[in-house]
Design an enzyme around this catalytic site. Sequence first.
Site, PDB file in Angstrom:
ATOM      1  N   GLU A   1      -1.490   8.519  -1.395  1.00  0.00           N
ATOM      2  CA  GLU A   1      -0.594   7.986  -0.372  1.00  0.00           C
ATOM      3  C   GLU A   1       0.865   8.182  -0.800  1.00  0.00           C
ATOM      4  O   GLU A   1       1.147   8.497  -1.956  1.00  0.00           O
ATOM      5  CB  GLU A   1      -0.836   6.476  -0.190  1.00  0.00           C
ATOM      6  CG  GLU A   1      -2.269   6.114   0.155  1.00  0.00           C
ATOM      7  CD  GLU A   1      -2.471   4.611   0.395  1.00  0.00           C
ATOM      8  OE1 GLU A   1      -3.060   4.273   1.421  1.00  0.00           O
ATOM      9  OE2 GLU A   1      -2.050   3.795  -0.431  1.00  0.00           O
TER      10      GLU A   1
ATOM     11  N   ASP B   1       5.135  -1.311   1.524  1.00  0.00           N
ATOM     12  CA  ASP B   1       5.916  -0.170   1.020  1.00  0.00           C
ATOM     13  C   ASP B   1       7.395  -0.119   1.457  1.00  0.00           C
ATOM     14  O   ASP B   1       7.705  -0.383   2.614  1.00  0.00           O
ATOM     15  CB  ASP B   1       5.340   1.160   1.541  1.00  0.00           C
ATOM     16  CG  ASP B   1       3.849   1.274   1.430  1.00  0.00           C
ATOM     17  OD1 ASP B   1       3.223   0.391   0.848  1.00  0.00           O
ATOM     18  OD2 ASP B   1       3.318   2.260   1.952  1.00  0.00           O
TER      19      ASP B   1
HETATM   20  C1  FRU Z   1       0.476   2.365   1.066  1.00  0.00           C
HETATM   21  C2  FRU Z   1       0.010   2.375   2.514  1.00  0.00           C
HETATM   22  C3  FRU Z   1       0.459   3.656   3.196  1.00  0.00           C
HETATM   23  C4  FRU Z   1       0.521   3.261   4.642  1.00  0.00           C
HETATM   24  C5  FRU Z   1       1.000   1.834   4.549  1.00  0.00           C
HETATM   25  C6  FRU Z   1       0.475   0.935   5.634  1.00  0.00           C
HETATM   26  O1  FRU Z   1       0.604   1.098   0.524  1.00  0.00           O
HETATM   27  O2  FRU Z   1      -1.390   2.250   2.551  1.00  0.00           O
HETATM   28  O3  FRU Z   1      -0.358   4.764   2.934  1.00  0.00           O
HETATM   29  O4  FRU Z   1       1.376   4.066   5.375  1.00  0.00           O
HETATM   30  O5  FRU Z   1       0.603   1.341   3.281  1.00  0.00           O
HETATM   31  O6  FRU Z   1       1.107  -0.307   5.613  1.00  0.00           O
END
Ligand code: FRU
Length: 477
Positions: free
Chosen positions: A190, A20
Amino acid sequence: MTHFPRPHYHFTPPRMWLNDPNGLVYLDGEYHLFYQYHPGSTVWGPMHWGHAVSRDLVNWQHLPIALYPDEHGMIYSGSAVVDWNNTSGFGEKALVAIFTYHKDSNETQNLAYSTDKGRTWTKYADNPIIPAPDLIRDFRDPKVFWHEDHWVMSLAAGDKILSFASPDLKNWEQTGSFGSGYGSTEGVWETPDLFRLPVDGGDESRWVLTVGVGNGAPAGGSGTQYFIGQFDGRKFISENPKEAILWADFGADYYAPQSWIEEPGGRRLMIGWMNNWQYARLIPAGEWRGGFNLIRELSLQQTRDGIRLFQRPIPEMQNLRGRNHHWQEQTIQPGSNLLADVHGSALEILAEFQMQDAVELFGFRVRVGANEQTTVDYNPKERRLFVDRTHSGIIDFHDGFAAIHSAELDPIDNTIRLHIFVDTSSVEVFVNDGLITFSECIFPAEGSQGLELFVDGGNIKLCSLDVFHLMEGRITG
Ligand code: FRU
């Protein structure tokens, strides 16, 4: 592992794994881009925040890792703000990062700050600022911004997005909760983002809440949905029916997008992770794995179906335009290929078509080579736009990858407009000024550089067509 070449103009990490985008903020001439980063491997692992900056959103400079995991856990996704009024007491013009610590199955919200424009970071001594709740396991990805007289945080919590308010970034009170049955609920929610946009550029405005959903997106696996509604500084209320699902993208590879705050032009610019949790760890890569989508400029427009999010590539992309081919007012016949002499793996295509009755299917084949191509086409009878990557190159690393993705789409005044970006390992399609978009990873052979314009069933009128060869975006450091 297959060694795959880097994209020409998409952001990738210096080496190893990225997911992300995080902490998108503008300060003193620099767009900051932090990101979920595992410097120890080309697959996901203990998360850090990688860091890069850009002055023009096209060329990037890698900077040292901003946040390292520690005894409190891994550094999961989050956001960053400029604390103009020093509400936190961290210092003049401090950049404050708000992130999730993940340890075992505990998730807490935390702060770190920088008083040297993001070059060095100190973790706040009194973390966490929001402790882990008793009953919710997924409790993460804080997005913070200043609203009138207080800070607002949107936080993903299982199947909801919670709202919090704070005077100083340190003390938070929960003020709202949205979700539980709204929109797409198949996957975990998320990486929320929340912002206001004018409708049709006028005085009226709406709030947009974007949410990553871990599973059940239209192209399979993870994807991004959005809601349109009202926010009074404390609570988001959707205007859409509970069962309505609005997808931000119909391709397979647009996830966990975040928008910049403090954008000097007041624009709302968003970037996503060009990947899908279904197969993210398996995609062909090099000494790095994963990258970001093109940055999009967002707007809201009234459509026949209600207010919708429109996403266009940022105008800065035009700075990469090189040699150009232009056509207008052409009649395209079945069996012909106007683009037989155009080749490339870094292309921008802008086309406007006018529908004619006999036409059954029309569109482009890109990255065409021996036995491979990716097809972007429209079927006027079905009123659907398709992106077919079943023969796009390397497809055998996951069963879900080789598929045809599609979205319902009506012509506007009998016209379809396609805006397509082709790169080493991706195709992004913006349809009818950005009402519908597709982001797709593809892994063709380097030599597959052919381009075709085709029509089946009868002639179609091509009102205009531009194909630009794009130059490399520079990534230094
Ligand atoms: C989304 C996610 C988030 C988390 C991150 C961990 O892709 O699952 O919710 O913070 O990636 O790398």
